[in-house]
Design an enzyme around this catalytic site. Structure first.
Site, PDB file in Angstrom:
ATOM      1  N   HIS A  93      35.776  28.870  29.914  1.00 19.33           N
ATOM      2  CA  HIS A  93      36.083  30.175  30.517  1.00 19.33           C
ATOM      3  C   HIS A  93      36.737  29.936  31.883  1.00 19.33           C
ATOM      4  O   HIS A  93      36.350  29.028  32.612  1.00 19.33           O
ATOM      5  CB  HIS A  93      34.794  30.998  30.670  1.00 19.33           C
ATOM      6  CG  HIS A  93      35.089  32.433  30.990  1.00 19.33           C
ATOM      7  ND1 HIS A  93      35.458  32.847  32.250  1.00 19.33           N
ATOM      8  CD2 HIS A  93      35.105  33.545  30.217  1.00 19.33           C
ATOM      9  CE1 HIS A  93      35.687  34.159  32.232  1.00 19.33           C
ATOM     10  NE2 HIS A  93      35.481  34.603  31.001  1.00 19.33           N
ATOM     11  N   SER A 211      39.942  42.930  30.744  1.00 16.56           N
ATOM     12  CA  SER A 211      39.962  44.388  30.939  1.00 16.56           C
ATOM     13  C   SER A 211      40.129  45.154  29.633  1.00 16.56           C
ATOM     14  O   SER A 211      40.761  46.211  29.591  1.00 16.56           O
ATOM     15  CB  SER A 211      41.032  44.796  31.957  1.00 16.56           C
ATOM     16  OG  SER A 211      40.734  44.243  33.223  1.00 16.56           O
TER      17      SER A 211
HETATM   18  P1  13P Z   1      36.565  41.752  31.700  1.00 15.22           P
HETATM   19  O1  13P Z   1      36.495  42.406  30.345  1.00 15.22           O
HETATM   20  O2  13P Z   1      35.530  42.237  32.655  1.00 15.22           O
HETATM   21  O3  13P Z   1      37.962  41.779  32.260  1.00 15.22           O
HETATM   22  O4  13P Z   1      36.202  40.189  31.469  1.00 15.22           O
HETATM   23  C1  13P Z   1      36.842  39.486  30.462  1.00 15.22           C
HETATM   24  C2  13P Z   1      36.174  38.183  30.326  1.00 15.22           C
HETATM   25  O5  13P Z   1      36.248  37.347  31.207  1.00 15.22           O
HETATM   26  C3  13P Z   1      35.363  37.948  29.115  1.00 15.22           C
HETATM   27  O6  13P Z   1      35.029  36.607  28.989  1.00 15.22           O
END
Ligand code: 13P
Length: 256
Positions: A93, A211
Site C-alpha cells: 500500500h 476516493s
Molecule cells: P480512500 O478511499 O480513503 O481514498 O482510500 C483508498 C485506499 O487507500 C484504500 O486502500
C-alpha cells in the site's frame, strides 16, 4: 469472474466501533451477489473478528512481515495470519511505501511470504501526482508490478489480485476519472500478458482504489478492466460501504 470489494479500515476505530461496523456489514450483506466482500481491519482486531463473525465476511490483513518466524519484534508473519483464518494480505500500500519506507524489495519478499503461506495477495500500486503530471504514471506502475512479481510464476498469479490506487486520489476526494482508471487497468492487464500470458492477464482481478464512494462507484466499476474496489474512507461507514458493494453487483449484472 466475481468482483472483489475490500474495505481498508487503515488505523481507524476502537474495538467496540470495529465490532459494531462488522456486525452492520454482516447484517447488510445477506447476499453479496457476484461480489466477494472483504475487510481489512486493524491488526489487533483480526483474530476476534474472525472468531466472532466466523467467515461471514472474509478478512484481510493490512500488511505482513517480509520475514518468516523469528526474532522480529513487532512483526506478524503471513503464516500467523493464515493460522487464524485470514484469507488475504494487502501488500505494498502506498501509505506503507511512503510512511514506513517499504521498498520494492520488501514488497517482493512480502509477496513471496504471502503466497507461500497460501494466502491471497492484494498487491497495491499507484503513482504520485508529480509522476502523473510528468506523464510517467504508466512506467511507475508497471515498474512497481514487475518488481513485486519478479518471484511469482503464472501458477502463483492465481493467488494475486492487483489494486491500482493513484496516490493523488487517496483520501483527497479527487478520484481518478473512470477513463483514467480504465486506461491504467487496461495497461496493467496488457503488462500481465507480457509478464505471463493471456490467461493470467484475463483472469487477474484489478481493483480500483482512491476516493471511491457511492456516488462514483458504479461508473468506475462498469469499466471493462475494473473488477471491484479497494475502499478507504467510505468503508468506515456501513451504509456507504454497502452501497459500494451494491454498485459492484449492479456493474456485474450490466456486464452480463
Ligand atoms: P480512500 O478511499 O480513503 O481514498 O482510500 C483508498 C485506499 O487507500 C484504500 O486502500
Amino acid at each position: 469472474m466475481r468482483n472483489i470489494v475490500t474495505g481498508n479500515w487503515k488505523s481507524n476505530k476502537l474495538w467496540d466501533e470495529a465490532d459494531k461496523l462488522m456486525s452492520e456489514l454482516v447484517t447488510g450483506i445477506q447476499s453479496s451477489g457476484n461480489t466477494e466482500v472483504m475487510v481489512a481491519p486493524p491488526t489487533p482486531f483480526l483474530a476476534a473478528l474472525q472468531s466472532k463473525y466466523n467467515d461471514q465476511i472474509s478478512l484481510a490483513s493490512q500488511q505482513c512481515s517480509a520475514n518468516g518466524e523469528g526474532a522480529f519484534t513487532g512483526e506478524h508473519t503471513a503464516s500467523m495470519l493464515k493460522s487464524i483464518g485470514v484469507t488475504s494480505v494487502l501488500i505494498g500500500h502506498s501509505e506503507r511505501r511512503e510512511s514506513f519506507g517499504e521498498t520494492d524489495e520488501a514488497v517482493a519478499s512480502k509477496m513471496e511470504r504471502t503466497l507461500e503461506a497460501g494466502l491471497r495477495a492484494i498487491l497495491c500500486c499507484g503513482e504520485n501526482l508529480d509522476e502523473r503530471d510528468a506523464g510517467n504514471h504508466f512506467e511507475r506502475v508497471l515498474g512497481q508490478l514487475s518488481h513485486a512479481l519478479k518471484n511469482v510464476d503464472a501458477a502463483g498469479m492465481e493467488q494475486v489480485v492487483i489494486a491500482y490506487e493513484p496516490i493523488w486520489a487517496i483520501g483527497t476526494g479527487r478520484t481518478a476519472s473512470a477513463a483514467q482508471a480504465q486506461e491504467m487497468h487496461a495497461t496493467i492487464r496488457q503488462h500481465l500478458s507480457t509478464l505471463y500470458n493471456e490467461t493470467v492477464a484475463s483472469s487477474t482481478r484489478i481493483l480500483y482504489g482512491g476516493s471511491c464512494k457511492p456516488s462514483n462507484a458504479l461508473e468506475i466499476f462498469t469499466q471493462p478492466d475494473v473488477n471491484g474496489g479497494l475502499i478507504g474512507g467510505a468503508s468506515l461507514n456501513s451504509s456507504d460501504f454497502l452501497a459500494i458493494v451494491a454498485a459492484s453487483n449492479e456493474a456485474i449484472s450490466k456486464a452480463v
